[in-house]
Design an enzyme around this catalytic site. Structure first.
Site, mmCIF file in Angstrom:
data_model
loop_
_atom_site.group_PDB
_atom_site.id
_atom_site.type_symbol
_atom_site.label_atom_id
_atom_site.label_comp_id
_atom_site.label_asym_id
_atom_site.label_seq_id
_atom_site.Cartn_x
_atom_site.Cartn_y
_atom_site.Cartn_z
ATOM 1 N N LYS A 135 -4.012 -11.198 8.759
ATOM 2 C CA LYS A 135 -3.271 -12.237 8.561
ATOM 3 C C LYS A 135 -2.685 -11.961 7.003
ATOM 4 O O LYS A 135 -3.368 -11.850 5.902
ATOM 5 C CB LYS A 135 -4.060 -13.594 8.349
ATOM 6 C CG LYS A 135 -3.318 -14.840 7.917
ATOM 7 C CD LYS A 135 -3.910 -16.218 8.121
ATOM 8 C CE LYS A 135 -3.122 -17.296 7.891
ATOM 9 N NZ LYS A 135 -4.113 -18.616 8.090
ATOM 10 N N GLY A 164 6.283 -13.744 6.099
ATOM 11 C CA GLY A 164 5.109 -12.996 6.749
ATOM 12 C C GLY A 164 3.869 -12.737 6.036
ATOM 13 O O GLY A 164 2.842 -12.093 6.367
ATOM 14 N N ASP A 180 -0.510 -25.745 18.216
ATOM 15 C CA ASP A 180 -0.422 -24.136 17.986
ATOM 16 C C ASP A 180 -1.591 -23.706 17.184
ATOM 17 O O ASP A 180 -2.007 -22.409 17.173
ATOM 18 C CB ASP A 180 0.919 -23.607 17.520
ATOM 19 C CG ASP A 180 0.991 -24.325 16.178
ATOM 20 O OD1 ASP A 180 1.223 -25.561 16.287
ATOM 21 O OD2 ASP A 180 1.056 -23.650 15.011
#
Length: 594
Positions: free
Chosen positions: A166, A179, A314
């Site tokens: 991550k 990101g 999600d």
């Protein structure tokens, strides 16, 4: 980030033979992937080519775009400057057949591997494609915007763990984000997952924490980090919602069948009903199994005082695991209306709302799964299907109540075979008193472990109870104690309600009281990762107390979460973090920005 910002070729991280792991990438082998890049990047390298450069534009891996007909896309972690290994979870490492020594033997290599700067042999990284409802609103395609799965690893005992970085850089699902992840949020997730496992809460796991010197722009510039996290699968409710929303029922069925065969086989296939000729009933059984696991997960949250903060679909695991630790918090004062996420002013995800939101999310999952029951998914569900779906969803309330009652009885030292409504007569009245006094939840539940013995004290029950209640009052909001005789009501509860209930199950002397109290200490942690504790650790890390602070915090919050006595090197930290909430730490909230 526009396509013109990317180079026309893609440089791949070099491969290392360090950390030999057995990869089984069934997810990418069995399920449809992004057709824009149909071949795994490392399979594009010519034999003997050690340049690591492929003639595929970076934009295909890092530019945001809509991905259809696929459940994943190949991904390439970005190179990070000066990665430093900060933490390794020994128990997390064991899940994939490694030891912490394997990391610390060569910390530079470990930092390179677990930042994504070097590729593990056999790894073919990818990012998941999914959608989701965010704060109750359909958000369409989301996906792994900064999480990159390195692969699925066998640990030698038939268990598979999907290893994910991550903060490893952009993917086709990054949308407007960069990101990356920052140190602040990465420390929080690294510690929280292992802590929750130690508390007995279903959760993803942490493997390693790596810091980088990358400057990441958030509300203010921060330094970057990467967390390596583990789960049997990172498939979410939103993984089913997206193909259903696009009416791609073939893709939806492939995903459901994969999840059933790889993660629910023993529950759903082996004991399948003999009269289930069409096979459609297995999707109802999948929904029922997810309902039960989700109910157990949320019951554990409520029992330990955990507030997730962002229960979007999600962020809901198809396996009933706590995932995606963002603006979470553990309760300080017992306040059912507590909101841990300052991006949630309406309180959709407030502490008391979590069971209701879990059910709302399950309804969103039920829609796609119901499409698979009949012969034609384009047709509306039959009345029989709707009845079966409704029955599965309606079972959530009873499953949640049963599991929550089981956990709370354990915390109160109440035997489950006693014929009484403990939730209504014992648990809820006590929680009402805590809410009324705004009393520290974790402290009150831990202190409750002393009460059985106090009540059976032969020479000082009254004095012991008085001291106990005074200690509770000291960990309460004094301004709230003035309304009525709170301390008197607490005493009346102990002597007139709780004590008689314990006596009814055989707690009649000091020996039996000690035994009950000892059992309660195994259910009521002394140490939890409160927001102020996490912030204190983050602040100490900023002061360059990195390795010592993170390692000690992990040890305290896992190995010694339930212990009154800790090793000498943890004593100062244990006393501080089990103590009163400092004034600066009261009511801390976090945002979704990380």
């Amino acid at each position: 980030m526009s396509g013109s910002s990317f180079s026309k070729t893609t440089k791949l991280p070099p491969t290392t033979t360090g950390f030999p792991l057995r990869f089984d990438n069934s997810f990418t082998n069995d399920l449809p992937g992004d057709l824009l890049v149909p071949t795994a990047p490392y399979d594009m390298l010519p034999a003997g080519d050690d340049t690591g450069e492929i003639p595929v534009p970076q934009s295909k891996f890092r530019a945001s775009r809509q991905v259809r007909g696929a459940l994943w896309s190949w991904a390439v972690p970005i190179e990070h400057e000066n990665p430093q290994l900060v933490g390794v979870s020994s128990s997390g490492a064991q899940l994939i057949g490694l030891k912490s020594e394997d990391f610390w033997r060569d910390p530079q290599l470990a930092a390179a591997v677990w930042s994504g700067n070097q590729r593990l042999l056999g790894s073919h990284p990818w990012a998941h494609c999914y959608g989701g409802h965010q704060f109750g609103v359909w958000a369409d395609q989301l996906g792994d915007g900064r999480a990159i799965s390195l692969g699925q690893v066998y640990n030698g005992t038939d268990n598979v763990w999907e290893v994910q970085l991550k903060g490893a850089g952009r993917t086709p699902y990054s949308r407007f984000a960069d990101g990356y992840a920052v140190r602040r949020s990465s420390i929080r997730e690294y510690l929280a997952a292992e802590h929750m496992d130690a508390l007995g809460v279903p959760t993803s796991r942490s493997l390693a924490l790596v810091f980088t010197d990358r400057v990441v722009e958030r509300e203010e510039p921060e330094l970057g980090a990467i967390v390596t996290r583990l789960a049997p699968s990172w498939v979410r409710f939103g993984s089913f919602e997206l193909p259903a929303s696009r009416r791609d029922f073939g893709l939806l069925r492939k995903l459901a069948d994969y999840v059933i065969h790889h993660h629910y086989y023993s529950e759903l296939i082996q004991p399948a009903a003999a009269d289930d000729k069409s096979g459609g009933g297995v999707y109802i059984r999948l929904l029922q199994a997810v309902v039960e696991r989700t109910a157990a997960m949320v019951a554990a949250w409520q029992a330990v005082g955990f507030c997730h903060g962002v229960m979007n679909t999600d962020n809901m695991s198809i396996l009933g695991l706590t995932i995606d630790y963002g603006p979470y918090a553990f309760l300080d004062a017992y306040d059912p209306d507590f909101i841990c996420n300052h991006s949630d002013p309406a309180g959709r995800y407030a502490f008391r709302e979590q069971p209701h939101v879990a059910l709302w999310n399950l309804v969103r999952l039920a829609g796609p799964l119901s499409r698979l029951v009949g012969q034609d998914p384009e047709e509306d569900a039959s009345s029989e299907t709707l009845e079966a779906v409704t029955k599965a969803l309606n079972s959530f309330g009873s499953e949640y109540s049963r599991k929550y009652a089981e956990l709370m009885r354990r915390k109160f030292g109440l035997s489950s075979d006693h014929d009484s409504d403990d939730m209504a007569t014992i648990v809820q009245p006590f929680l009402d008193l805590l809410e009324r006094g705004h009393t520290d939840y974790t402290f009150a539940m831990r202190a409750l472990c002393d009460v059985p013995l106090i009540l059976k004290s032969e020479d000082g029950a009254a004095t012991g109870l008085e001291q106990h209640i005074d200690a509770l009052a000291a960990r309460s909001d004094c301004s709230r104690l003035g309304g009525g005789d709170w301390q008197g009501d607490m005493r009346a509860f102990y002597e007139g309600v709780y004590g008689p209930r314990l006596a009814a199950q055989g707690v009649i002397d000091q020996d039996s009281a000690k035994a009950v109290g000892a059992g309660m200490r195994l259910a009521n942690p002394r140490h939890v990762l409160r927001n102020w504790v996490a912030q204190d650790i983050i602040d100490r890390v900023k002061e360059n107390d990195v390795l010592c602070c993170v390692d000690q915090a992990l040890e305290l919050l896992t190995t010694h979460a339930f212990d009154d006595t800790v090793p000498e090197h943890l004593k100062d930290m244990a006393e501080r973090y089990a103590g009163p909430v400092p004034q600066w730490g009261e009511g801390l909230q976090c945002s979704c920005s990380s």
